[in-house]
Design a protein around this motif. Structure first.
Motif, mmCIF file in Angstrom:
data_model
loop_
_atom_site.group_PDB
_atom_site.id
_atom_site.type_symbol
_atom_site.label_atom_id
_atom_site.label_comp_id
_atom_site.label_asym_id
_atom_site.label_seq_id
_atom_site.Cartn_x
_atom_site.Cartn_y
_atom_site.Cartn_z
ATOM 1 N N SER A 397 0.832 -1.205 0.000
ATOM 2 C CA SER A 397 0.000 0.000 0.000
ATOM 3 C C SER A 397 0.863 1.250 0.000
ATOM 4 O O SER A 397 0.603 2.207 -0.744
ATOM 5 C CB SER A 397 -0.940 -0.013 1.207
ATOM 6 O OG SER A 397 -1.929 0.997 1.091
ATOM 7 N N CYS A 400 2.292 1.764 -3.410
ATOM 8 C CA CYS A 400 1.244 2.278 -4.303
ATOM 9 C C CYS A 400 1.086 3.788 -4.117
ATOM 10 O O CYS A 400 0.985 4.549 -5.094
ATOM 11 C CB CYS A 400 -0.080 1.576 -4.033
ATOM 12 S SG CYS A 400 -0.184 -0.123 -4.641
ATOM 13 N N ASP A 403 3.693 5.754 -5.775
ATOM 14 C CA ASP A 403 3.549 5.742 -7.227
ATOM 15 C C ASP A 403 2.283 6.451 -7.707
ATOM 16 O O ASP A 403 1.952 6.387 -8.892
ATOM 17 C CB ASP A 403 3.541 4.302 -7.740
ATOM 18 C CG ASP A 403 4.943 3.732 -7.890
ATOM 19 O OD1 ASP A 403 5.913 4.480 -7.651
ATOM 20 O OD2 ASP A 403 5.071 2.552 -8.246
ATOM 21 N N LEU A 405 -1.016 6.016 -6.531
ATOM 22 C CA LEU A 405 -2.240 5.223 -6.492
ATOM 23 C C LEU A 405 -2.730 5.145 -5.051
ATOM 24 O O LEU A 405 -2.016 4.641 -4.178
ATOM 25 C CB LEU A 405 -1.988 3.813 -7.033
ATOM 26 C CG LEU A 405 -3.155 2.829 -6.936
ATOM 27 C CD1 LEU A 405 -4.325 3.274 -7.816
ATOM 28 C CD2 LEU A 405 -2.705 1.418 -7.328
ATOM 29 N N THR A 407 -4.616 3.511 -2.244
ATOM 30 C CA THR A 407 -5.171 2.222 -1.853
ATOM 31 C C THR A 407 -5.397 2.208 -0.352
ATOM 32 O O THR A 407 -4.826 3.007 0.392
ATOM 33 C CB THR A 407 -4.229 1.067 -2.241
ATOM 34 O OG1 THR A 407 -2.934 1.313 -1.659
ATOM 35 C CG2 THR A 407 -4.096 0.943 -3.746
ATOM 36 N N GLY A 433 -3.863 1.626 -12.759
ATOM 37 C CA GLY A 433 -3.755 1.296 -11.344
ATOM 38 C C GLY A 433 -3.388 -0.153 -11.120
ATOM 39 O O GLY A 433 -2.544 -0.483 -10.266
ATOM 40 N N ILE A 436 0.260 -0.725 -11.763
ATOM 41 C CA ILE A 436 1.078 -0.320 -10.614
ATOM 42 C C ILE A 436 1.094 -1.425 -9.561
ATOM 43 O O ILE A 436 2.150 -1.799 -9.030
ATOM 44 C CB ILE A 436 0.551 1.004 -10.032
ATOM 45 C CG1 ILE A 436 0.787 2.157 -11.026
ATOM 46 C CG2 ILE A 436 1.206 1.310 -8.685
ATOM 47 C CD1 ILE A 436 0.083 3.451 -10.660
ATOM 48 N N ILE A 437 -0.076 -1.959 -9.262
ATOM 49 C CA ILE A 437 -0.168 -3.021 -8.247
ATOM 50 C C ILE A 437 0.643 -4.235 -8.666
ATOM 51 O O ILE A 437 1.398 -4.829 -7.879
ATOM 52 C CB ILE A 437 -1.657 -3.391 -8.015
ATOM 53 C CG1 ILE A 437 -2.385 -2.229 -7.344
ATOM 54 C CG2 ILE A 437 -1.766 -4.655 -7.172
ATOM 55 C CD1 ILE A 437 -3.882 -2.351 -7.383
ATOM 56 N N ILE A 440 4.378 -3.601 -8.255
ATOM 57 C CA ILE A 440 4.808 -3.540 -6.849
ATOM 58 C C ILE A 440 4.780 -4.912 -6.217
ATOM 59 O O ILE A 440 5.723 -5.306 -5.503
ATOM 60 C CB ILE A 440 3.929 -2.535 -6.086
ATOM 61 C CG1 ILE A 440 4.255 -1.100 -6.550
ATOM 62 C CG2 ILE A 440 4.125 -2.682 -4.580
ATOM 63 C CD1 ILE A 440 3.296 -0.060 -6.056
#
Length: 445
Positions: A397, A400, A403, A405, A407, A433, A436-437, A440
């Motif tokens: 998280s 995120c 970056d 996003l 969350t 999104g 990105i997840i 990561i």
């Protein structure tokens, strides 16, 4: 269509210098018990984007905890609020009433499950709606006991803390809590000891046994349950469990309350999550997504239950504020006009396959679950272990956030990442999104 550009843009580190200045002011002015998930201060928002004071544009996978389902500046809501503010901001419905309150109640009576005669009362927050639902059930039945479930979250007031299962941060140090609240096992498929295929029947059998032994059916005023548990980790009860509990309630004259505060208003691909189970609740509590970001909540239910309370027994100074009511009517109009229940299903059709594919690559993702635009992944230690991994959830998280996003985490064990994008988010932003997840998780897992 939002006037906010629908693209992620990072001009500074997250949080940026202006946000850090404001966070220092928060530390000096705001009680430290009021936490902040991401200390990025927002000055504009719309669609699936939040714009902070440093000019960064962040993708929103939180919706203010399922509140801004129609977007944070939905045009119909903005126009309705402006009009109502110009007319009047408050009179107190209990003093001199107004039509907007009636219109919201009529709309909720129509939208909520069941074709029986209904009544609605309006309040300010989800916790206040839950409190009043319990009041109504106790008054109507003449009984006092209330049953809630493991992993439940129902609010932060004294009674709703008693209903809530998780101690830290919601209950720790705040007791003693309201009495006559009893907790029963939830049909949690991923963590049921004998497997998900046995979960519904075994959980219901345990529920019936414990309710009979610990409480006694004739003492129970209400059973309250989230059709998808929110703070508990987006747990969707095993199919059939809620139907069996509702039938048991009807058999024993017990009020079945569906807490739809987080799951309501198209969030799960239907107007209300309980409809996925084919269950018609006696009372239903709503808030969050009801009014496009303005504070409003409601209890809607069977007329004979709602009307059992004496005159003056329900209400509150701000409950059903006219500006919030105008916003709610506009938000619901937006949901209908833009088919946001269908939008939630489309979000699910994009998110779930990608998250399942990610889980297939990384065994630290123990479960992918949820419905519509209410989706979560549960993080575990991996290598066959279901031991919760809250440290990994927090790290993902935080990465995120860095970056761009937004969350949220959740879960009784703090090991769940929950995703609540606005129902109006564009497909390109949604996929960005998820990119990105995926990056990561691949890096940190």
């Amino acid at each position: 269509m939002s006037s906010v550009p629908q693209q992620r843009l990072l001009r500074t580190e997250i949080p940026g210098p202006r946000s850090l200045e404001l966070q220092a002011r928060k530390s000096a002015a705001v009680a430290s018990g009021v936490g902040t998930t991401l200390p990025v201060y927002i000055e504009r928002a719309g669609g699936g984007i939040l714009v902070d004071v440093d000019g960064n544009q962040l993708i929103d996978f939180g919706s203010g905890i399922a509140v801004t389902s129609v977007g944070a500046s939905a045009p119909r809501v903005v126009d309705a609020v402006r009009q109502q503010v110009g007319d009047f901001t408050h009179t107190c419905f209990m003093v001199t009433p107004y039509e907007e309150y009636l219109a919201v109640c009529e709309t909720l009576n129509e939208l909520t499950p069941g074709d029986h005669e209904k009544r609605t009362a309006l309040f300010n927050s989800g916790a206040e709606a839950v409190e009043n639902a319990i009041k109504i059930a106790r008054h109507a039945t003449g009984r006092s006991a209330v049953i809630a479930f493991d992993h439940a979250y129902h609010g932060r007031t004294n009674l709703t803390m008693a209903l809530t299962a998780k101690s830290m941060p919601y209950k720790h140090g705040f007791g003693p809590f309201a009495g006559e609240v009893y907790r029963m096992p939830m049909a949690y498929p991923y963590r049921w000891p004998t497997g998900p295929e046995n979960c519904a029947e075994e959980a219901f059998a345990a529920f019936v046994e414990q309710a009979h032994a610990q409480v006694g059916e004739s003492n129970v005023a209400a059973v309250i349950v989230e059709p998808i548990q929110g703070e508990g980790g987006f747990i969707a009860p095993a199919p059939g469990f809620l139907r069996m509990v509702a039938d048991w309630c009807r058999e024993h004259g017990i009020v079945f309350i569906a807490d739809e505060i987080q799951s309501g208003f198209c969030r799960t691909g239907d107007w209300f999550a309980i409809s996925h189970e084919g269950v018609v609740p006696d009372l239903i509590t709503t808030a969050k997504g009801i009014a496009g970001g303005l504070p409003l909540s409601a209890v809607t239910g069977r007329a004979e239950l709602m009307d059992a309370v004496h005159g003056g027994g329900l209400g509150g100074t701000y409950g059903g504020n006219p500006v919030a009511c105008a916003a709610a009517l506009a938000a619901i109009e937006t949901m209908r006009a833009e088919d946001l229940a269908g939008a939630a299903k489309r979000i699910e059709s994009i998110m779930v396959p990608r998250l399942q594919a990610l889980a297939a690559k990384h065994d630290v993702i123990g479960d992918v679950r949820g419905r519509g635009a209410m989706i979560a992944i549960e993080l575990v230690q991996g290598n066959g272990s279901k031991t919760p991994n809250p440290a990994l959830a927090a790290a993902i998280s935080a990465a995120c956030h860095a970056d761009g996003l937004v969350t949220l985490t959740a879960g009784t064990f703090g090991n769940v990442l929950r995703f609540l994008p606005p129902l109006v988010i564009g497909e390109a932003l949604l996929n960005e999104g998820l990119d990105i997840i995926e990056g990561i998780v691949g890096r940190l897992a």
